[in-house]
Design a protein around this motif. Structure first.
Motif, PDB file in Angstrom:
ATOM      1  N   GLY A  26       0.789  -1.226   0.000  1.00 21.16           N
ATOM      2  CA  GLY A  26       0.000   0.000   0.000  1.00 21.16           C
ATOM      3  C   GLY A  26       0.820   1.274   0.000  1.00 21.16           C
ATOM      4  N   ILE A  27       2.038   1.219   0.539  1.00 20.15           N
ATOM      5  CA  ILE A  27       2.952   2.364   0.553  1.00 20.15           C
ATOM      6  C   ILE A  27       4.246   1.919  -0.130  1.00 20.15           C
ATOM      7  CG2 ILE A  27       4.192   4.031   1.979  1.00 20.15           C
ATOM      8  CD1 ILE A  27       1.175   4.342   2.084  1.00 20.15           C
ATOM      9  N   TYR A  28       4.670   2.663  -1.170  1.00 26.82           N
ATOM     10  CA  TYR A  28       5.725   2.151  -2.046  1.00 26.82           C
ATOM     11  C   TYR A  28       6.893   3.123  -2.198  1.00 26.82           C
ATOM     12  CZ  TYR A  28       1.979  -1.057  -3.147  1.00 26.82           C
ATOM     13  OH  TYR A  28       0.976  -1.979  -3.046  1.00 26.82           O
ATOM     14  N   ASP A  41      -4.264   1.582  -8.004  1.00 23.43           N
ATOM     15  CA  ASP A  41      -2.943   2.159  -7.826  1.00 23.43           C
ATOM     16  C   ASP A  41      -2.697   3.092  -9.010  1.00 23.43           C
ATOM     17  OD1 ASP A  41      -0.220   2.730  -7.852  1.00 23.43           O
ATOM     18  OD2 ASP A  41       0.397   0.703  -7.294  1.00 23.43           O
ATOM     19  N   PRO A  42      -2.478   4.391  -8.775  1.00 32.28           N
ATOM     20  CA  PRO A  42      -2.324   5.313  -9.904  1.00 32.28           C
ATOM     21  C   PRO A  42      -1.150   4.972 -10.813  1.00 32.28           C
ATOM     22  CG  PRO A  42      -1.681   6.373  -7.838  1.00 32.28           C
ATOM     23  CD  PRO A  42      -2.348   5.087  -7.482  1.00 32.28           C
ATOM     24  N   ILE A  70     -11.353   5.019  -6.651  1.00 31.80           N
ATOM     25  CA  ILE A  70     -10.731   5.580  -5.467  1.00 31.80           C
ATOM     26  C   ILE A  70      -9.328   4.996  -5.338  1.00 31.80           C
ATOM     27  CG2 ILE A  70     -12.914   5.907  -4.255  1.00 31.80           C
ATOM     28  CD1 ILE A  70     -12.333   3.347  -2.679  1.00 31.80           C
ATOM     29  N   GLY A  71      -8.529   5.567  -4.450  1.00 31.49           N
ATOM     30  CA  GLY A  71      -7.216   4.979  -4.233  1.00 31.49           C
ATOM     31  C   GLY A  71      -6.327   5.809  -3.347  1.00 31.49           C
ATOM     32  N   GLU A  72      -5.187   5.234  -3.023  1.00 32.75           N
ATOM     33  CA  GLU A  72      -4.122   5.888  -2.280  1.00 32.75           C
ATOM     34  C   GLU A  72      -3.178   6.524  -3.285  1.00 32.75           C
ATOM     35  OE1 GLU A  72      -1.768   7.594  -0.135  1.00 32.75           O
ATOM     36  OE2 GLU A  72      -3.036   6.338   1.162  1.00 32.75           O
ATOM     37  N   GLY A  73      -2.923   7.821  -3.137  1.00 33.77           N
ATOM     38  CA  GLY A  73      -2.105   8.527  -4.101  1.00 33.77           C
ATOM     39  C   GLY A  73      -0.618   8.515  -3.808  1.00 33.77           C
ATOM     40  N   GLN A  74      -0.195   7.958  -2.675  1.00 36.71           N
ATOM     41  CA  GLN A  74       1.202   8.071  -2.244  1.00 36.71           C
ATOM     42  C   GLN A  74       2.193   7.670  -3.324  1.00 36.71           C
ATOM     43  OE1 GLN A  74       3.247   5.076  -1.521  1.00 36.71           O
ATOM     44  NE2 GLN A  74       5.032   6.422  -1.263  1.00 36.71           N
ATOM     45  N   TYR A 101       7.103   7.306   6.512  1.00 35.58           N
ATOM     46  CA  TYR A 101       6.694   6.481   7.665  1.00 35.58           C
ATOM     47  C   TYR A 101       5.209   6.135   7.643  1.00 35.58           C
ATOM     48  CZ  TYR A 101      11.255   8.073   9.239  1.00 35.58           C
ATOM     49  OH  TYR A 101      12.585   8.365   9.295  1.00 35.58           O
ATOM     50  N   GLY A 102       4.612   6.087   6.461  1.00 35.82           N
ATOM     51  CA  GLY A 102       3.210   5.709   6.348  1.00 35.82           C
ATOM     52  C   GLY A 102       2.242   6.869   6.234  1.00 35.82           C
ATOM     53  N   GLY A 103       2.717   8.103   6.204  1.00 35.16           N
ATOM     54  CA  GLY A 103       1.807   9.227   6.039  1.00 35.16           C
ATOM     55  C   GLY A 103       2.371  10.506   6.646  1.00 35.16           C
ATOM     56  N   PRO A 104       1.771  11.652   6.322  1.00 32.65           N
ATOM     57  CA  PRO A 104       0.522  11.799   5.557  1.00 32.65           C
ATOM     58  C   PRO A 104       0.736  11.670   4.049  1.00 32.65           C
ATOM     59  CG  PRO A 104       1.384  13.955   6.135  1.00 32.65           C
ATOM     60  CD  PRO A 104       2.289  12.951   6.794  1.00 32.65           C
ATOM     61  N   HIS A 105      -0.341  11.290   3.363  1.00 30.15           N
ATOM     62  CA  HIS A 105      -0.362  11.207   1.914  1.00 30.15           C
ATOM     63  C   HIS A 105      -1.670  11.805   1.423  1.00 30.15           C
ATOM     64  CE1 HIS A 105       2.388   7.647   2.930  1.00 30.15           C
ATOM     65  NE2 HIS A 105       3.155   8.625   2.494  1.00 30.15           N
ATOM     66  N   TYR A 106      -2.148  11.381   0.273  1.00 29.59           N
ATOM     67  CA  TYR A 106      -3.449  11.867  -0.194  1.00 29.59           C
ATOM     68  C   TYR A 106      -4.235  10.722  -0.825  1.00 29.59           C
ATOM     69  CZ  TYR A 106      -1.523  11.871  -4.989  1.00 29.59           C
ATOM     70  OH  TYR A 106      -0.959  11.504  -6.189  1.00 29.59           O
ATOM     71  N   GLY A 107      -5.540  10.774  -0.647  1.00 30.16           N
ATOM     72  CA  GLY A 107      -6.418   9.824  -1.307  1.00 30.16           C
ATOM     73  C   GLY A 107      -7.116  10.511  -2.460  1.00 30.16           C
ATOM     74  N   PHE A 108      -7.522   9.745  -3.459  1.00 33.58           N
ATOM     75  CA  PHE A 108      -8.284  10.335  -4.557  1.00 33.58           C
ATOM     76  C   PHE A 108      -9.621   9.621  -4.715  1.00 33.58           C
ATOM     77  CE2 PHE A 108      -5.405   7.196  -6.441  1.00 33.58           C
ATOM     78  CZ  PHE A 108      -6.232   6.443  -7.261  1.00 33.58           C
TER      79      PHE A 108
END
Length: 443
Positions: A75-77, A239-240, A258-262, A270-277
């Motif tokens: 989920g975080i790359y 995944d974008p 929808i998705g995680e934009g990271q 360290y897992g965030g903050p990021h943005y969702g779309f």
């Protein structure tokens, strides 16, 4: 610290201004029974240089991906973030900008959000995007809320191959939204469309992930069709970075994407903050949460940008609101826009092809360990390591390699399984090293 100073004279002037003779008089209405009655039991204050040294010591306990060969994803790359991203974000017009409620003063920020929305719509094949969400989990809860009101139903169906944290956040929001959550188990690492269709009967929404949490490519068109057959809204969590090589959700019948934009423009942090779309078909625009920036013209006929369709509870009656989240991740979403603009369509495709090629090499290198050998993957592969995966992670990290995510944390029967992620920052030689280290630790 001098810039936090507060003298006795300052305190006395404030007390005089509010008409209180002392601090004790200021708080005299607080009952004795709820007062602490003593000073806080804190360690002595540190000087500035002592505090910096202390924080440096704490920071040194962390290991970044430049010092440790990391295959951690889930989920975080660890994608490359170009220098231009921070160069744009560091500009004062963006870095210190507040909510653009005054369009005459905020055209730059508003336009950047509008361009972000446009990029998300182009990526997902949808008609409208909001200005971003907190992350890839909360946008899933928002999607459920949209579906509940659009369909007048209270059941939502989640594929078990959806990110476990996304599923957990939906379950957390469900009681407040009045939702029933049903999960469909995976079959050999993927979701069965017929099983999903049966579960979707009477549901408001069906949420699945593409690629799924195991890195496996789902038969997304079949899953979307199964939801549509039940008149439930198909929601794809995507995944974008995959959308340069995989079909856009809007092209295979989804109502929302929808998705995680990271992965697109944000560091791991360290897992965030990021943005969702969150993007949707135009028919759901009035049910979308958060902010939407629209294009208009001013009195002189010049193009301009404004906040539009603001359906947050601070703007309208609470019972009519589509969201109680009163912010978005504008700065981090801007990073996503800069990143996507830097890549361009061809660059995004090349990025996806690189990830898929590396995943293909991983499948060859770990052929005897593969968990879902007959399933195609994007940038992650699940492998068996022969003993508890969390122990293997510990032993590999002692040799400077983080081998991946221990799937047993979230899935029964997979205590000896690791999820190995590869991005364009990894090379075949890195996977060779991982294989060597796994052998050395007896995995």
């Amino acid at each position: 610290m001098s810039y936090l100073s507060l003298t006795e004279r300052d305190r006395q002037e404030m007390l005089e201004a509010i008409g209180a003779a002392s601090i004790e008089e200021l708080f005299e209405q607080i009952p004795e029974g709820v007062r602490l009655g003593r000073r806080l039991d804190l360690e002595p204050a540190l000087s500035e240089h002592e505090l910096v040294r202390h924080l440096e010591e704490l920071a040194s306990r962390n290991v970044h991906t430049g010092a440790e060969l990391s295959f951690l994803g889930a989920g975080i790359y660890d994608h490359y973030v170009p220098a231009v991203v921070d160069a744009v974000l560091a500009r004062g017009e963006f870095l210190t900008a507040y909510t653009p409620y005054q369009p005459e003063m905020s055209q730059g920020v508003l336009q950047s959000i509008f361009e972000y929305q446009t990029a998300i719509c182009e990526l997902t094949g949808m008609d409208v995007s909001n200005a971003s969400g907190y992350d890839g989990t909360t946008v899933a809860a928002d999607a459920c809320f949209i579906a509940k009101h659009a369909r007048g139903r209270t059941k939502v169906v989640l594929a078990e191959t959806l990110n476990p944290q996304v599923r957990q956040v939906v379950k957390t929001y469900a009681p407040g939204f009045g939702l029933e959550v049903v999960e469909v188990p995976h079959r050999g690492g993927a979701t069965d469309a017929d099983e999903l269709r049966r579960a979707a009967d009477g549901a408001a929404a069906v949420i699945f992930q593409q690629p799924n949490f195991f890195g496996v490519l789902e038969d997304a068109p079949a899953l979307a069709a199964a939801a549509n057959d039940a008149d439930a809204l198909p929601v794809a969590h995507v995944d974008p970075t995959s959308l340069g090589v995989l079909e856009a959700p809007g092209a295979y019948g989804c109502a929302l994407a929808i998705g995680e934009g990271q992965a697109a423009g944000n560091f791991m942090s360290y897992g965030g903050p990021h943005y969702g779309f969150l993007a949707a078909r135009s028919e759901y625009i009035r049910r979308m949460p958060g902010r939407i920036v629209g294009e208009t013209v001013d009195a002189a006929g010049r193009r301009g940008y404004v906040l539009t369709l603001q359906t947050r509870e601070q703007h309208i009656r609470r019972e009519k609101a589509t969201s109680n989240m009163t912010t978005n991740q504008t700065l981090l979403a801007l990073a996503g826009l800069v990143y996507l603009s830097w890549l361009g369509p061809q660059g995004l495709r090349e990025l996806g092809e690189t990830c898929m090629a590396l995943a293909g090499y991983a499948r060859e290198r770990f052929a005897e360990r593969l968990l879902f050998a007959d399933r195609p993957t994007f940038k992650e592969v699940a492998i068996r390591v022969g003993r508890p995966a969390h122990e293997v992670v510990r032993d590999c990290r002692a040799q400077g390699v983080h081998p991946g995510y221990a799937l047993g944390r979230d899935y029964e029967g997979l205590d000896d399984a690791l999820l190995v992620a590869v991005t364009e920052k990894r090379q075949p030689a890195d996977l060779d090293r991982l294989a060597t280290v796994l052998d050395e630790v007896g995995a």
